[in-house]
Design a protein around this motif. Structure first.
Motif, PDB file in Angstrom:
ATOM      1  N   THR A   1      11.513 -17.874  10.957  1.00 45.40           N
ATOM      2  CA  THR A   1      11.403 -19.198  10.337  1.00 45.40           C
ATOM      3  C   THR A   1      10.198 -19.193   9.403  1.00 45.40           C
ATOM      4  OG1 THR A   1      12.392 -20.355  12.206  1.00 45.40           O
ATOM      5  CG2 THR A   1      10.988 -21.651  10.746  1.00 45.40           C
ATOM      6  N   VAL A   2      10.422 -19.606   8.157  1.00 46.08           N
ATOM      7  CA  VAL A   2       9.367 -19.581   7.140  1.00 46.08           C
ATOM      8  C   VAL A   2       9.101 -21.004   6.670  1.00 46.08           C
ATOM      9  CG1 VAL A   2       8.632 -18.601   4.945  1.00 46.08           C
ATOM     10  CG2 VAL A   2      10.206 -17.316   6.408  1.00 46.08           C
ATOM     11  N   MET A   3       7.834 -21.356   6.594  1.00 50.64           N
ATOM     12  CA  MET A   3       7.462 -22.683   6.119  1.00 50.64           C
ATOM     13  C   MET A   3       6.172 -22.598   5.323  1.00 50.64           C
ATOM     14  SD  MET A   3       6.067 -24.263   9.730  1.00 50.64           S
ATOM     15  CE  MET A   3       7.338 -23.456  10.689  1.00 50.64           C
ATOM     16  N   GLU A   4       5.945 -23.601   4.487  1.00 49.84           N
ATOM     17  CA  GLU A   4       4.689 -23.706   3.748  1.00 49.84           C
ATOM     18  C   GLU A   4       3.907 -24.915   4.242  1.00 49.84           C
ATOM     19  OE1 GLU A   4       5.299 -21.522  -0.560  1.00 49.84           O
ATOM     20  OE2 GLU A   4       5.557 -23.709  -0.455  1.00 49.84           O
ATOM     21  N   THR A   5       2.591 -24.752   4.311  1.00 50.39           N
ATOM     22  CA  THR A   5       1.709 -25.841   4.698  1.00 50.39           C
ATOM     23  C   THR A   5       0.347 -25.551   4.076  1.00 50.39           C
ATOM     24  OG1 THR A   5       0.841 -27.109   6.573  1.00 50.39           O
ATOM     25  CG2 THR A   5       0.989 -24.717   6.858  1.00 50.39           C
ATOM     26  N   THR A   6      -0.642 -26.347   4.406  1.00 52.28           N
ATOM     27  CA  THR A   6      -1.993 -26.089   3.913  1.00 52.28           C
ATOM     28  C   THR A   6      -2.934 -25.911   5.088  1.00 52.28           C
ATOM     29  OG1 THR A   6      -2.460 -28.472   3.736  1.00 52.28           O
ATOM     30  CG2 THR A   6      -1.677 -27.342   1.750  1.00 52.28           C
ATOM     31  N   PHE A   7      -3.831 -24.955   4.954  1.00 50.96           N
ATOM     32  CA  PHE A   7      -4.915 -24.745   5.902  1.00 50.96           C
ATOM     33  C   PHE A   7      -6.204 -25.095   5.167  1.00 50.96           C
ATOM     34  CE2 PHE A   7      -3.077 -21.337   9.028  1.00 50.96           C
ATOM     35  CZ  PHE A   7      -2.103 -22.250   9.420  1.00 50.96           C
ATOM     36  N   ASN A   8      -6.767 -26.232   5.511  1.00 50.48           N
ATOM     37  CA  ASN A   8      -8.000 -26.673   4.859  1.00 50.48           C
ATOM     38  C   ASN A   8      -7.841 -26.720   3.341  1.00 50.48           C
ATOM     39  OD1 ASN A   8     -10.576 -27.659   4.834  1.00 50.48           O
ATOM     40  ND2 ASN A   8     -11.580 -25.709   5.288  1.00 50.48           N
ATOM     41  N   ASN A   9      -6.725 -27.327   2.896  1.00 50.45           N
ATOM     42  CA  ASN A   9      -6.386 -27.527   1.479  1.00 50.45           C
ATOM     43  C   ASN A   9      -5.990 -26.251   0.738  1.00 50.45           C
ATOM     44  OD1 ASN A   9      -6.915 -30.367   1.532  1.00 50.45           O
ATOM     45  ND2 ASN A   9      -9.119 -29.919   1.434  1.00 50.45           N
ATOM     46  N   VAL A  10      -5.782 -25.174   1.458  1.00 47.21           N
ATOM     47  CA  VAL A  10      -5.322 -23.921   0.861  1.00 47.21           C
ATOM     48  C   VAL A  10      -3.860 -23.709   1.250  1.00 47.21           C
ATOM     49  CG1 VAL A  10      -5.641 -21.417   0.734  1.00 47.21           C
ATOM     50  CG2 VAL A  10      -7.639 -22.925   0.962  1.00 47.21           C
ATOM     51  N   LEU A  11      -2.991 -23.483   0.265  1.00 45.82           N
ATOM     52  CA  LEU A  11      -1.570 -23.298   0.537  1.00 45.82           C
ATOM     53  C   LEU A  11      -1.327 -21.969   1.243  1.00 45.82           C
ATOM     54  CD1 LEU A  11       1.321 -24.443   0.047  1.00 45.82           C
ATOM     55  CD2 LEU A  11       1.366 -23.066  -2.056  1.00 45.82           C
ATOM     56  N   VAL A  12      -0.571 -22.016   2.344  1.00 45.72           N
ATOM     57  CA  VAL A  12      -0.233 -20.801   3.091  1.00 45.72           C
ATOM     58  C   VAL A  12       1.253 -20.811   3.423  1.00 45.72           C
ATOM     59  CG1 VAL A  12      -2.539 -20.670   4.135  1.00 45.72           C
ATOM     60  CG2 VAL A  12      -0.674 -21.781   5.390  1.00 45.72           C
ATOM     61  N   ARG A  13       1.776 -19.611   3.676  1.00 45.65           N
ATOM     62  CA  ARG A  13       3.118 -19.480   4.232  1.00 45.65           C
ATOM     63  C   ARG A  13       2.987 -19.025   5.679  1.00 45.65           C
ATOM     64  NH1 ARG A  13       7.915 -17.495   0.146  1.00 45.65           N
ATOM     65  NH2 ARG A  13       7.564 -19.128  -1.392  1.00 45.65           N
ATOM     66  N   VAL A  14       3.791 -19.636   6.534  1.00 52.78           N
ATOM     67  CA  VAL A  14       3.775 -19.313   7.950  1.00 52.78           C
ATOM     68  C   VAL A  14       5.121 -18.691   8.324  1.00 52.78           C
ATOM     69  CG1 VAL A  14       3.454 -20.201  10.291  1.00 52.78           C
ATOM     70  CG2 VAL A  14       2.235 -21.266   8.371  1.00 52.78           C
ATOM     71  N   TYR A  15       5.069 -17.536   8.993  1.00 52.22           N
ATOM     72  CA  TYR A  15       6.266 -16.806   9.418  1.00 52.22           C
ATOM     73  C   TYR A  15       6.255 -16.737  10.947  1.00 52.22           C
ATOM     74  CZ  TYR A  15       6.342 -15.294   4.532  1.00 52.22           C
ATOM     75  OH  TYR A  15       6.360 -15.270   3.153  1.00 52.22           O
TER      76      TYR A  15
END
Length: 399
Positions: A80-94
Motif C-alpha cells: 500500500t502506497v500513500m503520500e503524506t507530510t512529515f513535518n511539512n516535508v512530502l514523503v511516500r509511505v510503503y
C-alpha cells in the motif's frame, strides 16, 4: 560515389561517433550501457545548449526529463502506497499488505540526483521502495526535499533531518507499526550524502530518543575538498557522472555563482585557514593500495578565503560528512557502503569506510568491480538486480 551516398555515410559515421562510448571489457551488457550513455549525453548537451542560449538554467532540462519519469503513489497487490507530510516535508509511505503480528522494520530512504534532481516519485526510486517494503516486510519512508538551484544548502539537509526526526517519534512509529529498535536509513548518491550527514547529526541530538540501527550508503558523495582523487582522475569522462557534472552538482548545492564551480574543478577553492581539514580526505593514507596504483598525492593548492566566506557550506560537515572527526564517527550505527569502480565518487565511499573502521564502527563494504554510478537505478540492467539483491540481503540480515 554519389553526393547522397557520401552524405549518408558521413551522417552514419558522425552518428556512430556520437553513440560510441569506450566501455570496460568487464561490462556484461555493453550495448545497453552505450544506449543509456547516449541518452544521458543527449540530455546533458541539450541542457548546456539551452543554458548558453539563455533559454533556461542547466538543471531545468534535467528536472523536465526526471519529472517525465515520475509515477503516482499507486498501491499494488503487495504494498500500500500513500503520500503524506512529515513535518511539512512530502514523503511516500510503503506498507506491506500481508498481515504481521509483530512490529515491522522501518527504512527511511533518501533519493539521489545531485541535490538538484529527482524525487520520491521518480520511477526507479518508487520501484526500489516497493521491492524493499515487500521483500523485507518493512515500512519504507521515501522522503522528498527541496532542490537546488532554487534552494541551497542547508535547506536540503534540514528538510531531510526534520522529516527523519518526525518519523522517529514514538507516536509516528506506533501509527505505522514500526519497531523502534529496527530502523535504518539509506540513500543513493546525493541521498547517500544526506543519509550520512543526518546519521551523524542524530547521534547527539537530545530531542531524538530513538536511534538508528543501520545506515546504508549507496555510492555516496561525501567530501567537497579534493576533486582530484584517483577516482576523479580515472573516471573524469565516464558518461553516467563525469567530473564536470559532479562539480556542477556540488557547486549548485551551495550557490548559482559559477566561480565556485570553476574553483572546485581546478581544486583551488579551499582557503589555507581550512587546510587542517585535508587530513580527513587524504587519500594517500585512507585508500587501500590497489586504488592508489599509478597515482601520486600532491599537496592541495589553496584558494582565497573569499569563496569560503561567501559559501561556507562546502566546508560544513553537514554537507561533507567525511570532514567529521573520529570522535563524532564513533557512535554511528552498523554501516553498509556500496562503491563502484567506474565512478568519480568511488574514493569518497572507500575513504569513509576506512574512517569508520578506524573509529570502531562495524562496516560492510560492497565494492562493485564492474559497477558505475547510478547502477542500482537502471532497472533492466542485470547489474541493477545484482546490486539490489546484495543490498536487500544485507538489510534483511542486519536491520
Amino acid at each position: 560515389m554519389g553526393t547522397k551516398t557520401v552524405l549518408l555515410l558521413l551522417v552514419g559515421v558522425l552518428g556512430a561517433y556520437y553513440v560510441y562510448t569506450p566501455i570496460p571489457d568487464s561490462f556484461e551488457e555493453p550495448w545497453r550501457f552505450m544506449w543509456m550513455a547516449t541518452q544521458i549525453k543527449t540530455v546533458t548537451n541539450l541542457a548546456v545548449f539551452a543554458e548558453q542560449l539563455g533559454i533556461s538554467h542547466f538543471m531545468d532540462i534535467g528536472m523536465l526529463y526526471m519529472s517525465s519519469q515520475e509515477v503516482p503513489p499507486t498501491s499494488d497487490e503487495n504494498v500500500t502506497v500513500m503520500e503524506t507530510t512529515f513535518n511539512n516535508v512530502l514523503v511516500r509511505v510503503y506498507i506491506p499488505n500481508r498481515k504481521s503480528e509483530a512490529l515491522r522494520r522501518g527504512l527511511f530512504y533518501i533519493h539521489g540526483g545531485g541535490w538538484c534532481l529527482g524525487s520520491a516519485a521518480w520511477f526507479n526510486t518508487d520501484i526500489l521502495s516497493r521491492r524493499t517494503a515487500n521483500r523485507l516486510d518493512a515500512v519504507v519512508i521515501s522522503t522528498n526535499y527541496r532542490l537546488a538551484p532554487k534552494y541551497h544548502f542547508p535547506i536540503q539537509f534540514e528538510d531531510v533531518y526534520n522529516s527523519l526526526k518526525w518519523f522517529l517519534r514514538q507516536d509516528i512509529l506506533e501509527k505505522y507499526g514500526v519497531d523502534p529498535k529496527r530502523i535504518g536509513i539509506s540513500g543513493d548518491s546525493a541521498g547517500g550524502n544526506l543519509a550520512a550527514a543526518v546519521s551523524q547529526q542524530v547521534i547527539n541530538d537530545p530531542d531524538v530518543k530513538i536511534k538508528l540501527k543501520t545506515q546504508s550508503l549507496i555510492y555516496p558523495a561525501l567530501q567537497t575538498l579534493d576533486m582530484n582523487l584517483p577516482s576523479f582522475q580515472e573516471n573524469s569522462h565516464f558518461p553516467t557522472l563525469p567530473k564536470s557534472l559532479m562539480v556542477r552538482f556540488w557547486s549548485e548545492y551551495f550557490t548559482t555563482d559559477r566561480t565556485l564551480e570553476e574553483a572546485m574543478f581546478f581544486n583551488q577553492h579551499v582557503p589555507e585557514k581550512s587546510s587542517h581539514l585535508f587530513q580527513f580526505v587524504n587519500w594517500s593514507s585512507l585508500l587501500p593500495e590497489n586504488f592508489k596504483k599509478g597515482h601520486f598525492y600532491n599537496s592541495p593548492t589553496h584558494g582565497s578565503s573569499e569563496l569560503a566566506n561567501k559559501y561556507p557550506g562546502f566546508i560544513d560537515v553537514r554537507a561533507a560528512p567525511l570532514l567529521s572527526d573520529d570522535s563524532k564517527l564513533h557512535g554511528l550505527p552498523l554501516t553498509y557502503v556500496i562503491t563502484c569502480q567506474y565512478d568519480v565518487l568511488r574514493d569518497d565511499g572507500i575513504m569513509y569506510v576506512s574512517r569508520l573502521q578506524n573509529a570502531g564502527v562495524r562496516v560492510t563494504h560492497n565494492h562493485i568491480e564492474d559497477g558505475f554510478h547510478g547502477a542500482l537505478s537502471y532497472y533492466g540492467f542485470k547489474i541493477a538486480y545484482r546490486i539490489e539483491d546484495q543490498y536487500l540481503s544485507w538489510l534483511s540480515k542486519n536491520l
